[in-house]
Design a protein around this motif. Structure first.
Motif, PDB file in Angstrom:
ATOM      1  N   ALA A  61       0.832  -1.211   0.000  1.00  0.00           N
ATOM      2  CA  ALA A  61       0.000   0.000   0.000  1.00  0.00           C
ATOM      3  C   ALA A  61       0.862   1.254   0.000  1.00  0.00           C
ATOM      4  O   ALA A  61       0.537   2.244  -0.671  1.00  0.00           O
ATOM      5  N   ALA A  65       1.068   4.260  -2.789  1.00  0.00           N
ATOM      6  CA  ALA A  65       0.935   5.683  -2.475  1.00  0.00           C
ATOM      7  C   ALA A  65       2.076   6.483  -3.108  1.00  0.00           C
ATOM      8  O   ALA A  65       1.883   7.612  -3.569  1.00  0.00           O
ATOM      9  N   ALA A  68       1.221   6.920  -6.632  1.00  0.00           N
ATOM     10  CA  ALA A  68       0.142   7.900  -6.820  1.00  0.00           C
ATOM     11  C   ALA A  68       0.601   9.319  -6.511  1.00  0.00           C
ATOM     12  O   ALA A  68      -0.158  10.279  -6.709  1.00  0.00           O
ATOM     13  N   THR A  70       1.308  10.518  -3.507  1.00  0.00           N
ATOM     14  CA  THR A  70       0.830  11.020  -2.219  1.00  0.00           C
ATOM     15  C   THR A  70       1.798  10.746  -1.078  1.00  0.00           C
ATOM     16  O   THR A  70       1.594  11.233   0.038  1.00  0.00           O
ATOM     17  N   GLU A 266      -4.601  -0.558   1.537  1.00  0.00           N
ATOM     18  CA  GLU A 266      -4.717   0.732   0.877  1.00  0.00           C
ATOM     19  C   GLU A 266      -5.774   1.648   1.505  1.00  0.00           C
ATOM     20  O   GLU A 266      -5.496   2.850   1.725  1.00  0.00           O
ATOM     21  N   PRO A 267      -6.996   1.175   1.805  1.00  0.00           N
ATOM     22  CA  PRO A 267      -7.977   2.072   2.412  1.00  0.00           C
ATOM     23  C   PRO A 267      -7.503   2.642   3.746  1.00  0.00           C
ATOM     24  O   PRO A 267      -7.765   3.808   4.055  1.00  0.00           O
ATOM     25  N   LEU A 269      -4.244   3.107   4.829  1.00  0.00           N
ATOM     26  CA  LEU A 269      -3.169   4.072   4.637  1.00  0.00           C
ATOM     27  C   LEU A 269      -3.667   5.342   3.974  1.00  0.00           C
ATOM     28  O   LEU A 269      -3.293   6.457   4.374  1.00  0.00           O
ATOM     29  N   ASN A 270      -4.514   5.216   2.980  1.00  0.00           N
ATOM     30  CA  ASN A 270      -5.022   6.399   2.287  1.00  0.00           C
ATOM     31  C   ASN A 270      -5.823   7.295   3.227  1.00  0.00           C
ATOM     32  O   ASN A 270      -5.746   8.532   3.142  1.00  0.00           O
ATOM     33  N   ALA A 271      -6.581   6.682   4.128  1.00  0.00           N
ATOM     34  CA  ALA A 271      -7.346   7.478   5.098  1.00  0.00           C
ATOM     35  C   ALA A 271      -6.395   8.254   6.005  1.00  0.00           C
ATOM     36  O   ALA A 271      -6.641   9.428   6.323  1.00  0.00           O
ATOM     37  N   LEU A 273      -3.245   9.175   5.304  1.00  0.00           N
ATOM     38  CA  LEU A 273      -2.578  10.212   4.517  1.00  0.00           C
ATOM     39  C   LEU A 273      -3.490  11.425   4.323  1.00  0.00           C
ATOM     40  O   LEU A 273      -3.039  12.578   4.393  1.00  0.00           O
ATOM     41  N   GLU A 274      -4.754  11.166   4.109  1.00  0.00           N
ATOM     42  CA  GLU A 274      -5.712  12.259   3.947  1.00  0.00           C
ATOM     43  C   GLU A 274      -5.821  13.093   5.217  1.00  0.00           C
ATOM     44  O   GLU A 274      -5.889  14.318   5.182  1.00  0.00           O
ATOM     45  N   TYR A 289     -11.218   0.138   8.507  1.00  0.00           N
ATOM     46  CA  TYR A 289     -10.943   0.215   7.069  1.00  0.00           C
ATOM     47  C   TYR A 289     -10.541  -1.142   6.488  1.00  0.00           C
ATOM     48  O   TYR A 289     -10.369  -1.257   5.268  1.00  0.00           O
TER      49      TYR A 289
END
Length: 341
Positions: A61, A65, A68, A70, A266-267, A269-271, A273-274, A289
């Motif tokens: 993940a 990122a 992507a 991010t 991924e969900p 880690l992305n949360a 990072l956001e 998540y």
């Protein structure tokens, strides 16, 4: 220890400005909109090789990122528990905005480090829930009981003897809940199934897991639950079936691994990072998540076993999967230690 780097294409100056700041309320995060487009400096700290099932999902993940744009990502693998706090401090001192890893063996020590660096966001695998006393520490775990339950339905349909062997690392919540969910799924198709349960006391010892599996097969198991690496090797050598965990290993065992419960980090880690980018990262439970409805887990494609699993079982899998996603069916989260029965 092994140090590695995965960097996005940004300048040194941009790397420096991605370090996390503290808001007026003491919650950790970046200043938000001003730096939202810049990759966040992420450091991973792992106690095992990144090839190990559980850690590989975090690593994958993080690399996604980076792709992507991010995150800017470095990591350390094979970190001993005794070294873990030191490595946490080193990354925090270097200005990493988000530190991810797993602290199951250093719960108290890690929290002491977290408190020393309130300007750094920590997202760490833990057996405990979030604590407001540590506002910059969010916790997670692989709550993939939904997918484990579905894989159990398939296992229950594929076992002939009803004698199933289960080899785990340690009897801790994050292992126990997956085993218990798997067993519940098996009983949907095989109510009288029996289970041999054993823990090898290690997160990465394929030879020991293999020998433990051999003993269970010798004791009548005709299907193995491979929570650890090494179990599927034993199943393959003895010509019986196996169910995988966290990653899809069917390509390596095409005639052995029927299905696997997959974890998608991924969900999670992305949360995080956001939240860091928005400047409102805080103590929270990111385990949610990993749920099926959040895209955090799934049942791997049957691949070589397509058409070989009884239709009745696959119909139940489809029915329960839809019900889990719409909330009309909930897989129990049972963290108690499973026993042979």
């Amino acid at each position: 220890m092994t140090f590695k780097t995965r960097r996005a294409g940004i300048s040194r100056r941009q790397l420096m400005v991605t370090a996390a700041g503290v808001t007026a309320t003491g919650i950790v995060g970046l200043p938000g909109r001003a730096f939202a487009a810049d990759p966040i400096k992420v450091a991973g700290i792992y106690t095992v090789p990144v090839e190990q099932q559980w850690v590989s999902r975090i690593h994958k993940a993080a690399e996604a990122a980076v792709g992507a744009g991010t995150a800017d990502y470095v990591y350390t693998e094979n970190t001993a528990n005794t070294d873990y706090p030191r490595v946490m401090r080193e990354y925090a001192e270097q200005g990493y905005g988000l530190i991810v890893g797993e602290i199951f063996g250093v719960e108290q020590e890690a929290r002491e480090v977290v408190d020393e660096y309130p300007d750094t966001a920590f997202l760490l695998g833990s057996s405990f829930l979030q604590d407001e006393a540590h506002p910059n520490l969010a916790v997670f775990d692989n709550y993939i009981q939904d997918a484990s339950y579905l894989s159990g339905i398939i296992a229950g349909a594929m076992t002939q003897s009803g004698n199933i062997g289960m080899v785990g690392g340690f009897p801790i919540p994050e292992v126990n809940r997956l085993m218990n969910a798997f067993m519940a799924g098996v009983r949907e198709m095989k109510p009288d199934a029996s289970f041999q349960v054993s823990f090898i006391g290690s997160w990465f010892d394929p030879p020991k897991a293999k020998e433990t599996a051999f003993a269970m097969i010798d004791n009548g198991a005709d299907l193995m639950y491979a929570e650890r690496f090494g179990v599927s090797d034993a199943a393959q050598e003895r010509g019986i079936l196996a169910i995988g965990n966290v990653i899809d290993t069917q390509a390596d065992y095409p005639e052995t691994v029927v299905a696997s419960a997959l974890w998608h980090f991924e969900p999670t880690l992305n949360a995080a990072l956001e939240r860091v980018a928005a400047g409102d990262f805080k103590a929270d439970n990111y385990g949610v998540y990993s749920f099926l409805k959040e895209g955090g887990c799934s049942l791997a494609p049957l691949g070589t076993f397509e058409g070989k699993v009884p239709e009745e079982a696959m119909a139940l899998v489809a029915e329960r999967e839809a019900a889990i996603k719409d909330g009309s069916f909930t897989v129990e989260i049972d963290d108690s230690e499973p026993k042979s029965a």
